[in-house]
Motif scaffolding. Structure first.
Motif, mmCIF file in Angstrom:
data_model
loop_
_atom_site.group_PDB
_atom_site.id
_atom_site.type_symbol
_atom_site.label_atom_id
_atom_site.label_comp_id
_atom_site.label_asym_id
_atom_site.label_seq_id
_atom_site.Cartn_x
_atom_site.Cartn_y
_atom_site.Cartn_z
ATOM 1 N N GLY A 14 -29.959 6.994 112.665
ATOM 2 C CA GLY A 14 -29.584 6.998 111.264
ATOM 3 C C GLY A 14 -28.347 6.176 110.953
ATOM 4 O O GLY A 14 -27.910 6.125 109.820
ATOM 5 N N ALA A 15 -27.764 5.540 111.940
ATOM 6 C CA ALA A 15 -26.595 4.698 111.689
ATOM 7 C C ALA A 15 -27.024 3.471 110.900
ATOM 8 O O ALA A 15 -28.200 3.165 110.768
ATOM 9 N N SER A 16 -26.049 2.770 110.388
ATOM 10 C CA SER A 16 -26.344 1.599 109.570
ATOM 11 C C SER A 16 -26.947 0.486 110.415
ATOM 12 O O SER A 16 -26.805 0.468 111.629
ATOM 13 N N PRO A 17 -27.619 -0.467 109.760
ATOM 14 C CA PRO A 17 -28.163 -1.608 110.502
ATOM 15 C C PRO A 17 -27.040 -2.472 111.057
ATOM 16 O O PRO A 17 -25.867 -2.210 110.823
ATOM 17 N N ARG A 84 -21.178 3.263 107.421
ATOM 18 C CA ARG A 84 -21.761 2.566 106.271
ATOM 19 C C ARG A 84 -20.670 2.061 105.330
ATOM 20 O O ARG A 84 -20.970 1.566 104.262
ATOM 21 N N LEU A 85 -19.425 2.219 105.702
ATOM 22 C CA LEU A 85 -18.282 1.821 104.879
ATOM 23 C C LEU A 85 -18.311 2.515 103.523
ATOM 24 O O LEU A 85 -17.985 1.928 102.496
ATOM 25 N N PHE A 146 -6.575 0.492 110.460
ATOM 26 C CA PHE A 146 -7.366 -0.699 110.148
ATOM 27 C C PHE A 146 -8.614 -0.326 109.347
ATOM 28 O O PHE A 146 -9.035 -1.079 108.464
ATOM 29 N N ALA A 147 -9.216 0.819 109.638
ATOM 30 C CA ALA A 147 -10.398 1.248 108.879
ATOM 31 C C ALA A 147 -10.040 1.434 107.409
ATOM 32 O O ALA A 147 -10.799 1.011 106.522
ATOM 33 N N ALA A 148 -8.896 2.053 107.155
ATOM 34 C CA ALA A 148 -8.470 2.239 105.769
ATOM 35 C C ALA A 148 -8.253 0.884 105.088
ATOM 36 O O ALA A 148 -8.705 0.664 103.956
ATOM 37 N N LEU A 149 -7.577 -0.034 105.778
ATOM 38 C CA LEU A 149 -7.376 -1.377 105.222
ATOM 39 C C LEU A 149 -8.703 -2.101 105.019
ATOM 40 O O LEU A 149 -8.911 -2.764 103.996
ATOM 41 N N ASP A 150 -9.587 -1.981 105.995
ATOM 42 C CA ASP A 150 -10.884 -2.654 105.910
ATOM 43 C C ASP A 150 -11.690 -2.144 104.722
ATOM 44 O O ASP A 150 -12.347 -2.931 104.031
ATOM 45 N N LEU A 151 -11.649 -0.824 104.492
ATOM 46 C CA LEU A 151 -12.370 -0.277 103.347
ATOM 47 C C LEU A 151 -11.828 -0.851 102.039
ATOM 48 O O LEU A 151 -12.593 -1.174 101.132
ATOM 49 N N LEU A 152 -10.506 -0.973 101.946
ATOM 50 C CA LEU A 152 -9.904 -1.566 100.745
ATOM 51 C C LEU A 152 -10.302 -3.030 100.587
ATOM 52 O O LEU A 152 -10.630 -3.482 99.486
#
Length: 164
Positions: A14-17, A84-85, A146-152
């Motif tokens: 079920g993870a993203s492609p 899935r961001l 980095f995940a937080a920055l990447d989402l932004l």
């Protein structure tokens, strides 16, 4: 997608492609450059950069950077495949996991470089024992940051592109 082979079919769990290769490359480049520039800026600010760089050859520095970039590219692909961001809550665990992998993986690269430069197995073993938990923790924290920055960054890009 479990192995990041570039296919675009959804994973069985079920993870993203497969992540967008351009996004993967851009984030890996951003992360690797940040992971290089921030410590160097701090060392420069405390006037310790010259003494540190005096013993590092250009080929060694380039090799370490390429190892960091390659490791970051690989772990970013795994992180992007696991999320899935959609939001920080959904991305925290994979970001911390793959950030820790990046930290420990780069510690291994540094240990190899130290073992070649200073063939003292006791020093390398102590460095590995002390460095492994520290690098995993620092990598996990950096991965979440980095995940937080990447989402932004991704949200801003999607807004600029008109929600495409």
């Amino acid at each position: 997608m479990a192995d990041g082979d570039g296919t675009s079919a959804p994973a069985a769990d079920g993870a993203s492609p497969a992540p967008d290769p351009l996004l993967r490359w851009a984030l890996a480049s951003f992360h690797a450059a940040t992971l290089l520039v921030v410590p160097l800026a701090i060392l420069y600010a405390v006037d310790a950069l010259g003494s540190l760089l005096r013993g590092v050859h250009t080929a060694t520095g380039l090799g370490l950077y390429l190892a960091l970039w390659g490791l970051t590219w690989w772990t970013n692909g795994r992180w992007l495949a696991a999320t899935r961001l959609d939001g920080l809550r959904e991305t925290i665990r994979p970001a911390a996991t793959w950030g820790a992998v990046t930290g420990v993986g780069f510690l291994f690269v540094l240990l190899v470089a130290v073992a070649v430069a200073l063939p003292d197995p006791v020093f390398v073993a102590v460095l590995a024992l002390v460095g492994a938990p520290v690098s995993a923790l620092v990598g996990a924290v950096a991965g979440v940051g980095f995940a937080a920055l990447d989402l932004l960054i991704v949200a801003a890009g999607e807004r600029l592109a008109g929600g495409a």
